[in-house]
Design a protein around this motif. Structure first.
Motif, PDB file in Angstrom:
ATOM      1  N   ASP A  77      79.128  63.213   5.760  1.00 61.72           N
ATOM      2  CA  ASP A  77      78.580  63.688   4.490  1.00 61.72           C
ATOM      3  C   ASP A  77      77.109  64.003   4.738  1.00 61.72           C
ATOM      4  O   ASP A  77      76.338  63.107   5.103  1.00 61.72           O
ATOM      5  CB  ASP A  77      78.723  62.630   3.400  1.00 61.72           C
ATOM      6  CG  ASP A  77      80.176  62.428   2.992  1.00 61.72           C
ATOM      7  OD1 ASP A  77      80.930  63.415   3.004  1.00 61.72           O
ATOM      8  OD2 ASP A  77      80.553  61.290   2.670  1.00 61.72           O
ATOM      9  N   GLY A  80      75.109  66.173   0.543  1.00 65.84           N
ATOM     10  CA  GLY A  80      76.058  66.339  -0.547  1.00 65.84           C
ATOM     11  C   GLY A  80      77.258  67.210  -0.217  1.00 65.84           C
ATOM     12  O   GLY A  80      78.037  67.556  -1.100  1.00 65.84           O
ATOM     13  N   LEU A  81      77.416  67.562   1.060  1.00 70.95           N
ATOM     14  CA  LEU A  81      78.558  68.347   1.521  1.00 70.95           C
ATOM     15  C   LEU A  81      79.379  67.535   2.519  1.00 70.95           C
ATOM     16  O   LEU A  81      78.823  66.772   3.314  1.00 70.95           O
ATOM     17  CB  LEU A  81      78.093  69.638   2.199  1.00 70.95           C
ATOM     18  CG  LEU A  81      77.398  70.661   1.313  1.00 70.95           C
ATOM     19  CD1 LEU A  81      76.733  71.739   2.171  1.00 70.95           C
ATOM     20  CD2 LEU A  81      78.385  71.281   0.341  1.00 70.95           C
ATOM     21  N   ARG A  82      80.680  67.747   2.488  1.00 70.46           N
ATOM     22  CA  ARG A  82      81.579  67.088   3.441  1.00 70.46           C
ATOM     23  C   ARG A  82      81.791  68.018   4.628  1.00 70.46           C
ATOM     24  O   ARG A  82      82.374  69.098   4.480  1.00 70.46           O
ATOM     25  CB  ARG A  82      82.908  66.759   2.773  1.00 70.46           C
ATOM     26  CG  ARG A  82      82.737  65.776   1.609  1.00 70.46           C
ATOM     27  CD  ARG A  82      83.925  65.812   0.705  1.00 70.46           C
ATOM     28  NE  ARG A  82      84.010  67.194   0.162  1.00 70.46           N
ATOM     29  CZ  ARG A  82      84.978  67.636  -0.620  1.00 70.46           C
ATOM     30  NH1 ARG A  82      85.969  66.846  -0.957  1.00 70.46           N
ATOM     31  NH2 ARG A  82      84.986  68.881  -1.071  1.00 70.46           N
ATOM     32  N   ASP A 107      84.015  70.664   2.872  1.00 75.65           N
ATOM     33  CA  ASP A 107      83.266  71.798   2.344  1.00 75.65           C
ATOM     34  C   ASP A 107      82.884  72.767   3.461  1.00 75.65           C
ATOM     35  O   ASP A 107      82.840  73.980   3.259  1.00 75.65           O
ATOM     36  CB  ASP A 107      81.982  71.318   1.656  1.00 75.65           C
ATOM     37  CG  ASP A 107      82.266  70.410   0.481  1.00 75.65           C
ATOM     38  OD1 ASP A 107      83.033  70.812  -0.409  1.00 75.65           O
ATOM     39  OD2 ASP A 107      81.728  69.279   0.465  1.00 75.65           O
ATOM     40  N   ALA A 150      71.259  71.716   4.266  1.00 75.64           N
ATOM     41  CA  ALA A 150      72.257  71.150   3.356  1.00 75.64           C
ATOM     42  C   ALA A 150      71.529  70.258   2.363  1.00 75.64           C
ATOM     43  O   ALA A 150      70.926  69.264   2.746  1.00 75.64           O
ATOM     44  CB  ALA A 150      73.297  70.344   4.128  1.00 75.64           C
ATOM     45  N   THR A 151      71.561  70.658   1.096  1.00 73.97           N
ATOM     46  CA  THR A 151      70.858  69.915   0.053  1.00 73.97           C
ATOM     47  C   THR A 151      71.609  70.043  -1.265  1.00 73.97           C
ATOM     48  O   THR A 151      72.014  71.149  -1.640  1.00 73.97           O
ATOM     49  CB  THR A 151      69.418  70.454  -0.143  1.00 73.97           C
ATOM     50  OG1 THR A 151      68.748  70.474   1.121  1.00 73.97           O
ATOM     51  CG2 THR A 151      68.627  69.590  -1.103  1.00 73.97           C
ATOM     52  N   ASP A 152      71.743  68.928  -1.962  1.00 72.52           N
ATOM     53  CA  ASP A 152      72.348  68.931  -3.300  1.00 72.52           C
ATOM     54  C   ASP A 152      73.690  69.655  -3.339  1.00 72.52           C
ATOM     55  O   ASP A 152      73.977  70.421  -4.270  1.00 72.52           O
ATOM     56  CB  ASP A 152      71.390  69.557  -4.329  1.00 72.52           C
ATOM     57  CG  ASP A 152      70.099  68.772  -4.449  1.00 72.52           C
ATOM     58  OD1 ASP A 152      70.136  67.526  -4.322  1.00 72.52           O
ATOM     59  OD2 ASP A 152      69.046  69.397  -4.664  1.00 72.52           O
ATOM     60  N   GLY A 153      74.507  69.448  -2.299  1.00 75.56           N
ATOM     61  CA  GLY A 153      75.834  70.039  -2.279  1.00 75.56           C
ATOM     62  C   GLY A 153      75.866  71.529  -1.996  1.00 75.56           C
ATOM     63  O   GLY A 153      76.871  72.186  -2.249  1.00 75.56           O
ATOM     64  N   ARG A 154      74.776  72.061  -1.456  1.00 74.70           N
ATOM     65  CA  ARG A 154      74.717  73.492  -1.139  1.00 74.70           C
ATOM     66  C   ARG A 154      74.261  73.692   0.296  1.00 74.70           C
ATOM     67  O   ARG A 154      73.374  72.986   0.772  1.00 74.70           O
ATOM     68  CB  ARG A 154      73.743  74.202  -2.085  1.00 74.70           C
ATOM     69  CG  ARG A 154      74.218  74.230  -3.524  1.00 74.70           C
ATOM     70  CD  ARG A 154      73.243  74.915  -4.477  1.00 74.70           C
ATOM     71  NE  ARG A 154      72.886  76.247  -4.017  1.00 74.70           N
ATOM     72  CZ  ARG A 154      71.623  76.664  -3.888  1.00 74.70           C
ATOM     73  NH1 ARG A 154      70.615  75.871  -4.187  1.00 74.70           N
ATOM     74  NH2 ARG A 154      71.374  77.894  -3.469  1.00 74.70           N
TER      75      ARG A 154
END
Length: 166
Positions: A77, A80-82, A107, A150-154
């Protein structure tokens, strides 16, 4: 979270060392991802020493020493991305569907093997990234690697870096 993404270094078969522009970025990355085909353990040792965090897998050209230290598939992880990292994904045709079926909870999937840079998104939203090779361009015009954030799921700021030809 700054990511440095590479694969297929094939040292010392294809080159004697990692290119200096790539090596200079290693200490500044929060995570270095390597999608296999290291070939030598010295490269793994070097990246473990220089990087803040290293996520790597073994490839089809990696022998018992590397296979004993690395998994076939790695998961993390990040921002916020897998993420998943694997060496081989099979033929280019049908890759998105095949990988989405095999890795439904990811992701982003980082892969290697082909030495061909790749950036596509499956219907499920899975992003597939292949950074190419920093040492063995094969049929490509340049040796390459990638960086991203990769930050905040983006995943943002994805860049394919071309290395100078020698």
């Amino acid at each position: 979270m700054r990511l440095l993404i590479m694969s297929d270094t094939h040292l010392p078969k294809r080159a004697k060392a990692l290119p200096e522009p790539l090596l200079a970025r290693v200490p500044h990355a929060d995570v270095v991802l390597h999608a296999g085909d290291w070939v030598d353990t010295a490269t793994l040792d070097l990246l473990e020493r220089l990087s803040r965090r290293l996520i790597g897998v073994y490839g089809n050209n990696d022998g018992p020493g590397l296979r004993a230290r690395l998994p076939e598939v790695a998961y993390a992880d990040l921002g916020g991305l897998r993420f998943g990292v694997v060496h081989e994904t099979g033929a280019a045709q049908g890759r998105e569907r095949r990988c989405a079926d095999r890795f439904p909870d990811l992701d982003v999937l980082v892969f290697g093997h082909s030495h061909i840079p790749w950036d596509t998104t499956a219907d499920t939203g899975l992003r597939l990234l292949n950074p190419g090779s920093p040492t063995d361009r094969r049929r490509q015009p340049y040796c390459t690697y990638m960086t991203a954030t990769a930050t905040d799921g983006r995943l943002t700021d994805l860049e394919l870096h071309r290395l100078p030809r020698k």
